[in-house]
Design an enzyme around this catalytic site. Structure first.
Site, mmCIF file in Angstrom:
data_model
loop_
_atom_site.group_PDB
_atom_site.id
_atom_site.type_symbol
_atom_site.label_atom_id
_atom_site.label_comp_id
_atom_site.label_asym_id
_atom_site.label_seq_id
_atom_site.Cartn_x
_atom_site.Cartn_y
_atom_site.Cartn_z
ATOM 1 N N THR A 49 6.655 3.602 9.188
ATOM 2 C CA THR A 49 7.990 3.111 8.842
ATOM 3 C C THR A 49 8.704 4.077 7.902
ATOM 4 O O THR A 49 9.918 4.280 8.008
ATOM 5 C CB THR A 49 7.893 1.726 8.175
ATOM 6 O OG1 THR A 49 7.010 0.916 8.924
ATOM 7 C CG2 THR A 49 9.253 1.062 8.107
ATOM 8 N N ARG A 143 8.496 -6.687 5.932
ATOM 9 C CA ARG A 143 9.261 -6.082 7.021
ATOM 10 C C ARG A 143 9.139 -6.856 8.328
ATOM 11 O O ARG A 143 10.084 -6.934 9.100
ATOM 12 C CB ARG A 143 8.806 -4.632 7.257
ATOM 13 C CG ARG A 143 9.293 -3.650 6.198
ATOM 14 C CD ARG A 143 8.959 -2.221 6.615
ATOM 15 N NE ARG A 143 9.369 -1.239 5.620
ATOM 16 C CZ ARG A 143 10.550 -0.631 5.592
ATOM 17 N NH1 ARG A 143 11.469 -0.945 6.492
ATOM 18 N NH2 ARG A 143 10.826 0.280 4.664
ATOM 19 N N LYS A 167 -4.359 -1.631 6.677
ATOM 20 C CA LYS A 167 -3.470 -1.279 5.573
ATOM 21 C C LYS A 167 -2.822 -2.586 5.137
ATOM 22 O O LYS A 167 -2.045 -3.174 5.883
ATOM 23 C CB LYS A 167 -2.421 -0.260 6.015
ATOM 24 C CG LYS A 167 -1.392 0.069 4.938
ATOM 25 C CD LYS A 167 -0.292 0.993 5.471
ATOM 26 C CE LYS A 167 0.761 1.243 4.396
ATOM 27 N NZ LYS A 167 1.895 2.073 4.894
ATOM 28 N N ILE A 209 -2.581 4.121 1.806
ATOM 29 C CA ILE A 209 -1.626 4.857 2.634
ATOM 30 C C ILE A 209 -0.311 4.789 1.871
ATOM 31 O O ILE A 209 0.308 3.734 1.757
ATOM 32 C CB ILE A 209 -1.526 4.289 4.053
ATOM 33 C CG1 ILE A 209 -2.863 4.504 4.783
ATOM 34 C CG2 ILE A 209 -0.388 4.966 4.825
ATOM 35 C CD1 ILE A 209 -2.915 3.954 6.194
#
Length: 295
Positions: A49, A143, A167, A209
């Site tokens: 993203t 999101r 993640k 991440i």
């Protein structure tokens, strides 16, 4: 070394630089990837993203991957973001994207259409069956609009062999600890929240991440490595020095925040694709002041 070991530490969710005329700036992308190698991050994540993938064409995504493989040249693993809310379309991408030089797929939970937990499980089961590479789940309910629950994550971890980790970016520490407590052996749990990475690693996560590591690959990587070595005194000192930067990065938009930092560092131009726009002047000036104080 197995893939779970390779993906411990700091993975960077790499931004996509653009030129003033809205094209991919491959020269700048080369500088960013060189910075990742020089500053010894453990791996890169392309087409996440943070890379503004919702506004990249498939042709552009493929060009970014081919460029990345050539630049990285096998020195560190490359993880590829391939997610979506159309399961059939995602499976088609798995068959058409160049993945032979990639190490794993990072696949965000379906967004917008808000599937049930059973729907999310079945989605990942189908994707895993079609994937030529191991898959890392990506839970980012801020999101997607739907949380991937701890129960569903653990069900996937136990029942779908080539899904090797997650993640976790729910920001829910209780959920994170539940996954860490009950996960099967070798199921990798990575932080997706830069500002929470230190406490999450203290609870047992094996890495991050990261968005912030685009701008601070060495400092952030050192913080993560200190956590992995149980040196939380050093980790806290580094984390404390970056806390204001985390806030400034995410106050308006990601990747507008981290791109502002990187533009001020001279790595990239401060350009985004609509509907994202650069940071407001006030926040940009705060970042400029923070960088001048840090230097």
């Amino acid at each position: 070394m197995d893939i779970q070991e390779q993906l411990k530490g700091t993975g960077v969710a790499v931004i996509t630089p653009f030129t003033a005329n809205n094209q991919i700036d491959f020269d700048a992308l080369g500088k960013v990837l060189d910075s990742m190698l020089t500053n010894k991050v453990e791996y890169v994540v392309m087409l996440g993203t943070t890379g503004e993938t919702p506004v990249l064409s498939n042709e552009e995504k493929i060009a970014i991957l081919e460029f990345t493989y050539k630049k990285i040249d096998g020195k560190i693993p490359v993880v590829v973001g391939i997610g979506g809310n159309d399961t059939a379309d995602l499976i088609q991408d798995l068959g058409s994207f160049p993945l032979t030089k990639a190490a794993a797929i990072l696949s965000a939970s379906p967004y917008y259409n808000k599937p049930s937990q059973e729907g999310i499980f079945q989605h990942y089961k189908m994707v895993a069956a079609a994937s030529p590479l191991p898959i890392i789940l990506y839970n980012v309910p801020g999101r997607t609009g739907r949380n991937l629950s701890a129960a569903t994550t653990l069900r996937i971890a136990n029942e779908i062999p080539n899904i090797i980790g997650i993640k976790e970016a729910s920001g829910d520490m209780g959920q994170c600890m539940q996954i860490l407590k009950d996960r099967p052996a070798n199921f990798l749990v990575l932080s997706g929240d830069d500002a929470l990475a230190l406490p999450q690693m203290a609870c047992g996560m094996e890495g991050v991440i990261s968005v912030a590591a685009n701008a601070f690959p060495l400092e952030f990587g050192n913080m993560v490595r200190a956590c992995l070595n149980n040196d939380y005194t050093s980790a806290r000192a580094i984390n404390n020095s970056l806390m204001e930067a985390y806030d400034l990065m995410f106050v308006e938009n990601n990747p507008a925040g981290v791109k502002a930092f990187m533009a001020l560092q001279g790595l990239i131009g401060n350009y985004l694709r609509m509907p994202n726009v650069p940071l407001s002047e006030g926040v940009y000036n705060q970042i400029k002041h923070w960088i001048s104080q840090k230097d």
